[in-house]
Design a protein around this motif. Structure first.
Motif, short mmCIF file in Angstrom:
data_model
loop_
_atom_site.label_atom_id
_atom_site.label_comp_id
_atom_site.label_asym_id
_atom_site.label_seq_id
_atom_site.Cartn_x
_atom_site.Cartn_y
_atom_site.Cartn_z
N VAL A 172 10.27 -12.90 13.36
CA VAL A 172 10.85 -13.86 14.29
C VAL A 172 11.48 -15.01 13.51
CG1 VAL A 172 10.38 -15.43 16.21
CG2 VAL A 172 9.10 -13.28 16.02
N GLY A 173 12.70 -15.33 13.86
CA GLY A 173 13.37 -16.45 13.20
C GLY A 173 14.67 -16.76 13.90
N GLU A 174 15.12 -17.99 13.75
CA GLU A 174 16.41 -18.38 14.32
C GLU A 174 17.54 -17.62 13.66
OE1 GLU A 174 16.78 -22.56 13.81
OE2 GLU A 174 15.28 -23.06 15.31
N ALA A 175 18.70 -17.63 14.29
CA ALA A 175 19.88 -17.02 13.69
C ALA A 175 20.11 -17.64 12.31
CB ALA A 175 21.10 -17.25 14.57
N GLY A 176 20.24 -16.79 11.30
CA GLY A 176 20.47 -17.28 9.95
C GLY A 176 19.22 -17.53 9.15
N ALA A 177 18.04 -17.28 9.72
CA ALA A 177 16.79 -17.56 9.01
C ALA A 177 16.52 -16.54 7.90
CB ALA A 177 15.62 -17.58 9.98
N GLY A 178 17.22 -15.40 7.93
CA GLY A 178 17.06 -14.42 6.85
C GLY A 178 16.27 -13.19 7.24
N LYS A 179 16.28 -12.82 8.52
CA LYS A 179 15.51 -11.66 8.98
C LYS A 179 16.05 -10.37 8.35
CE LYS A 179 16.41 -12.73 13.32
NZ LYS A 179 17.07 -14.04 13.17
N SER A 180 17.36 -10.18 8.43
CA SER A 180 17.97 -8.97 7.86
C SER A 180 17.86 -8.97 6.34
CB SER A 180 19.44 -8.88 8.27
OG SER A 180 19.57 -8.74 9.67
N ARG A 181 17.98 -10.14 5.74
CA ARG A 181 17.88 -10.23 4.27
C ARG A 181 16.48 -9.85 3.80
NH1 ARG A 181 17.97 -9.64 -0.15
NH2 ARG A 181 18.86 -10.84 -1.89
N LEU A 182 15.46 -10.27 4.54
CA LEU A 182 14.09 -9.90 4.21
C LEU A 182 13.90 -8.39 4.31
CD1 LEU A 182 11.10 -10.61 3.65
CD2 LEU A 182 10.82 -10.97 6.12
N LEU A 183 14.45 -7.79 5.36
CA LEU A 183 14.34 -6.34 5.53
C LEU A 183 15.05 -5.59 4.41
CD1 LEU A 183 14.76 -5.84 9.38
CD2 LEU A 183 12.76 -5.28 8.00
N HIS A 184 16.18 -6.11 3.98
CA HIS A 184 16.91 -5.49 2.87
C HIS A 184 16.03 -5.46 1.61
CE1 HIS A 184 20.29 -4.47 0.24
NE2 HIS A 184 19.88 -5.44 -0.56
N GLU A 185 15.37 -6.57 1.34
CA GLU A 185 14.51 -6.64 0.15
C GLU A 185 13.30 -5.73 0.32
OE1 GLU A 185 14.78 -7.94 -3.61
OE2 GLU A 185 16.10 -8.57 -1.97
N PHE A 186 12.77 -5.65 1.54
CA PHE A 186 11.65 -4.75 1.82
C PHE A 186 12.06 -3.30 1.57
CE2 PHE A 186 9.47 -2.25 5.29
CZ PHE A 186 8.26 -2.10 4.61
N ARG A 187 13.25 -2.94 2.04
CA ARG A 187 13.72 -1.57 1.83
C ARG A 187 13.88 -1.27 0.34
NH1 ARG A 187 18.82 1.38 4.89
NH2 ARG A 187 18.39 3.48 4.10
N ARG A 188 14.40 -2.23 -0.41
CA ARG A 188 14.54 -2.04 -1.85
C ARG A 188 13.19 -1.82 -2.51
NH1 ARG A 188 17.97 -6.52 -4.73
NH2 ARG A 188 17.14 -5.34 -6.49
N SER A 189 12.16 -2.50 -1.99
CA SER A 189 10.82 -2.37 -2.58
C SER A 189 10.22 -0.99 -2.35
CB SER A 189 9.89 -3.45 -2.01
OG SER A 189 9.48 -3.13 -0.69
#
Length: 660
Positions: free
Chosen positions: A262-279
């Motif tokens: 959960v986060g406001e628009a621009g908080a980095g939700k998709s960016r966090l998922l990208h890093e999770f996928r890389r892991s």
């Protein structure tokens, strides 16, 4: 629009009913507002020649059908057809209601119009030997939108150079093509295929203007577009990433999990998922993702279809035979018993009704569809742990949400991790499950903001004041930080220097359009009186008192209810309870957008009204407010008082300096 061609009756009244109701019940629409919109003009090439070849009744029926198909494409992407103009139409994306990604929606609508009318043209060529071709023009910018005319003949339209340029681009487009202005193209270039036409001469413009021909779509998410230009490092999200890994480890052990980010628009939700996928790259895991989009909320199974397309490796351009074979091979390779589910997947992915399913009633078919998708999920998780991601859950369609609730009940015992992303305020129906966890993304601190800026600029040495200015403006929102810094580079405010970057002009920090449109859409989704309350509060300032606001708004009796709504939606928060209740806009960008949406004339009236209210409320200690009064009357329409309070504020400052 061509002015010399025949005129045909629009399929709706001049101002469509839903739009007329919105205008007549909205003070903002009646008075006019400043909005950033994308304007679309579309017309039929050589409609006069068509009219000469067809019987008048046939021509009328054909034009009615064409205009309806155009309007349907506009409405599909939440645009508004505000005028039917003879042999075409004008549409607005971003007004009366602001929407996110209005430029991309307009381009999608333009492509849909060309494709749909292209199909109709093939039909008419075979039937009557005629060809139907369109020209489309698009442009993005600030306009004044509102009512013009009187109650007998009322238009809701957009006025300004933005509209004029869109019309000229349409008139200059080759038959069958879509031309977009530079402002539109900058906002969509990562999502479409286009060709630059350089600078073209247009009637009514002294200098040639940049134009681009839109030729097709690129299936891209915002994160994928960011990847193409280079992702900045993930900053300040180590704990959240660890929580995702922990949930994944549990799922691998057969203890299915659900995580909501959960986060406001621009908080980095998709960016966090990208890093999770890389892991997970070293893991044996299936990772599937679907996205909800605002304009697909009425389309059943929208994100589920995304997931299925990924699962079966279906690509744009695959024909029906390819699609059917990929579905058959993909499902049966997991489990031969899935053969009975194939008709459900074929119908979902192709949109064609399957003969074998026609005997089912709607309720029974829906239940069988849910069971088929779940069976595929279970079979896939037996072969390898499955991570299923659904982004932007706040835009999910009802059927997909029902399916996810159905799936969540089956997760215990499965090797499945379901991850959703959503904005604050969206309640999930499975929040009471013991295997559900919510991860809330907070804003970045100043140190993390500095790290992010260094990553964006690729430089260690930063000019003095940059971090502080950007952090204060973006208030820790990672997307806003990145967009502000990139905008400063594009405008030439920052330039590379030995070992770092330096200021090249007077430092200024402005919000780029990509950040502003997110906030505009949020504000426009508010009920009209709540929105107007926010606008008046924005004129008072970043911080405002309830007592002062009550003196200026039209509906003081309901003010507390409206402020409570703004607080729950996280537009404002309380800063003081005694001796007066005071609030602050949660982000500076919210105040900026609310303020800029008001017409200059109305802003001046409000500034003066606020000044008079301060004089009334604080008559016994007016000296404390000289500078604030000078500000409001200077921006208002009372020049005499502006000068008076500017002098008093200056004298007060001199006396304060002398006393030190």
């Amino acid at each position: 629009m061509t002015s010399g061609g025949p005129k045909f009756a629009a399929p709706e009244s001049y101002t469509p009913k839903h739009l007329a109701e919105k205008i007549l019940t909205s003070k903002s629409a009646l008075e006019g507002e400043r909005k950033q919109v994308t304007v679309l003009f579309c017309d039929i090439v050589d409609s006069t020649r068509l009219a000469e070849r067809l019987d008048p009744e046939t021509m009328h029926e054909l034009m009615d059908r064409i205009l309806r198909l155009m309007a349907e494409a506009v409405h599909r992407y939440e645009g508004t057809v505000n005028q039917f103009l003879g042999d075409g139409l004008m549409a607005l994306f971003g007004a009366p209601l602001a929407v996110e990604e209005h430029a991309l929606r307009a381009v999608q609508a333009a492509l849909a119009i060309q494709e749909t009318i292209g199909g109709l043209s093939e039909e008419q060529r075979a039937k009557r030997g005629i060809e139907i071709r369109l020209r489309v023009g698009l442009n993005t910018g600030v306009v004044v939108v509102g009512r013009i005319g009187d109650d007998l003949r009322m238009d809701y339209t957009a006025i300004g150079e933005t509209t004029h340029l869109a019309a000229r681009l349409q008139a200059s487009a080759e038959p069958g093509s879509i031309l977009a202005g530079d402002a539109t193209h900058r906002l969509v270039e990562g999502y479409v295929r286009s060709e630059s036409l350089g600078r073209v001469a247009l009637k009514g413009f002294g200098e040639p203007v940049a134009a681009h021909r839109i030729v097709g779509r690129r299936r891209r998410t915002r994160l994928q577009v960011s990847e193409e230009r280079g992702l900045s490092p993930l900053v300040g999200r180590e704990r959240e990433l660890a929580l995702l890994r922990e949930a994944f480890d549990r799922a691998v052990q057969g203890r299915g999990q659900v995580v909501g980010i959960v986060g406001e628009a621009g908080a980095g939700k998709s960016r966090l998922l990208h890093e999770f996928r890389r892991s997970l790259e070293a893991e044996r895991v299936t990772y599937l993702m679907g996205a909800c989009v605002a304009y697909a909320r009425s389309i059943p199974y929208s994100p589920i279809v995304d997931v299925l397309r990924l699962n079966f490796h279906i690509e744009d351009g695959d024909n029906a035979l390819q699609m059917d074979e990929k579905v058959r091979r993909g499902a049966l390779s997991l489990d031969p018993t899935l053969e009975s589910t194939l008709p459900f997947f074929r119908e979902l992915l192709s949109g064609r009704a399957e003969e074998t399913l026609k005997a089912l009633d709607a309720r029974g078919k829906r239940q069988k569809m849910f069971e088929a998708i779940r069976a595929l999920t279970v079979a896939g998780s037996v072969r390898a742990p499955l991570v299923l991601v659904v982004e932007d859950l706040h835009w999910i369609d009802e059927t997909s949400e029902d399916y996810l609730a159905f799936l969540v009940d089956s997760l215990p015992g499965l090797r499945v991790l379901l991850v959703t992303t959503q904005r604050p305020g969206h309640a999930v129906r499975w929040s009471d499950r013991t295997y559900y966890r919510q991860i809330a993304l907070d804003v970045l601190g100043e140190a993390d903001t500095a790290t992010l800026i260094r990553g964006v600029l690729g430089a260690e040495a930063l000019p003095e004041g940059l971090v502080r200015r950007v952090h204060e403006r973006a208030e820790g929102n990672p997307f806003f930080v990145e967009e502000i810094v990139r905008s400063m580079v594009e405008r030439g405010t920052l330039t590379p220097a030995t070992g770092g970057v330096r200021w090249t002009m007077e430092p200024s920090v402005a919000f780029p359009e990509t950040a502003l449109e997110i906030v505009r859409a949020r504000i426009d989704r508010l009920e009209e009186p709540v929105k107007r309350t926010a606008q008046v509060a924005a004129v008072i300032g970043r911080e405002f008192g309830e007592r002062l606001l009550a003196q200026v708004v039209d509906t003081a009796a309901l003010l507390q209810d409206y402020l409570q709504t703004l607080k729950q939606a996280e537009f404002v928060r309380e800063t003081r309870f005694f001796p007066e209740l005071e609030y602050i806009f949660k982000h500076a960008i919210i105040q900026d957008v609310a303020y800029q949406s008001i017409l200059a004339r109305r802003r001046a009236e409000l500034h003066s009204a606020i000044g008079r209210a301060i004089e009334h409320l604080y008559a016994d200690r007016l000296a404390e407010h000289y500078d604030v009064l000078a500000h409001h009357f200077s921006h208002g329409d009372d020049r005499r008082k502006a000068v008076e309070y500017l002098v008093r504020a200056g004298d007060k400052a001199v006396m304060a300096g002398a006393a030190r």
